[in-house]
Structure formats: structure tokens, C-alpha cells
Design a protein around this motif. Structure first.
Motif: not given
Length: 167
Positions: A31-39
């Protein structure tokens, strides 16, 4: 039927309970990877940056590289499954919170004739007509929280064995 011999249950607890926190960390890392990727700004989205970001998240949340590399999680590369891991984490939180509710309300879960009808009425009858967080609060009486899950993770192996034996 015949109950499972407790020595088999105890063996499973000893083999798996100390490592349950790694499951949580693995779920959170996705989840944190996806958040960072989308940001990431569009101009920074490169193969090297994505790999570096995945490595950094794994190291910071999981304490090192996972046996399952971050970028091998199919949810990350399939657009129809993006952000699913957030749902898995919330669902696991609700399971622990629901179990805590039943144990506090009825004292036990297995073979309890109240559990099935209660789950049917509170969780399943409404289908997807009510928001998830509202459904959990409606049954348990409290907002969705990590408390029950983290309490379970903090329980020592010996305390868990003792509790399970008494249940």
C-alpha cells in the motif's frame, strides 16, 4: 466430529505466531509503495525510479528485502487491481475486531450458534448497500481500529498457547 488434538494447534502457533507481524508489514509495504508511486511526478516515472522506490519501501517497512519482491505483486502491475492491498489490510483489521467483539460478547466463537446469524444480519444481508466502515461499526460498536490486530500481534507465544488451550 473429533476436535483437532491440541498438540497440533500448539505446534502451529509456535511455528507461525512469532512471524505474523511480517504478514502485516508485507501488506502495508504494498500500500505504501502504491501511494508513493502514484504521487511521483510524471517526469520521474522511470523503470529505475520505480525499482528504487520499491526497494526503499521494502527496506523501510519490512526491514529489508522481502522473499517476494515488491514488483512481483500482481496487483501493482494490473490496473484493474490497483490499491487492492489497502482493502486486504482493512479486511484483516475488521476480522480481528469482529473476533474481539464475539469473544467479548459471547465468550467464544467456535460452535457458537449466535455467530452465523449475527454475521448474516450485520455483514452480509446489506451486500454493498452500506459503506464498509459503517458495517464494521454497526456490528462491533466501534470505529474500525488496528487495536485488536496489534493486540494479537503483541501476544506472546506462551500466552497465546495458554489462551487457545482454555478456549
Amino acid at each position: 466430529g473429533t476436535p483437532i488434538p491440541f498438540d497440533i494447534i500448539e505446534e502451529e502457533i509456535r511455528a507461525t505466531h512469532p512471524f505474523q507481524v511480517f504478514k502485516l508489514r508485507g501488506m502495508l509495504a504494498v500500500s505504501y509503495f502504491e501511494k508513493a508511486l502514484y504521487e511521483l511526478p510524471e517526469e520521474e516515472v522511470t523503470a529505475d525510479k520505480i525499482q528504487s522506490l520499491a526497494d526503499d519501501i521494502e527496506k523501510s517497512i519490512q526491514g529489508g528485502f522481502s522473499p517476494r519482491p515488491m514488483l512481483s505483486v500482481p496487483h501493482i502491475v494490473a490496473d484493474e487491481a490497483s490499491c487492492y492491498y489497502q482493502g486486504y489490510t482493512l479486511a484483516e483489521m475488521s476480522v480481528h475486531q469482529t473476533r474481539k467483539y464475539f469473544k467479548e460478547t459471547y465468550g467464544y466463537i467456535v460452535d457458537n450458534p449466535n455467530v452465523g446469524p449475527t454475521l448474516t444480519k450485520a455483514y452480509w444481508e446489506c451486500g454493498n448497500s452500506r459503506p464498509f466502515l459503517e458495517i464494521v461499526k454497526g456490528l462491533t460498536g466501534t470505529e474500525l481500529s488496528d487495536e485488536a490486530w496489534t493486540d494479537a500481534l503483541k501476544e506472546s507465544v506462551e500466552d497465546k498457547i495458554k489462551r487457545e488451550k482454555n478456549e
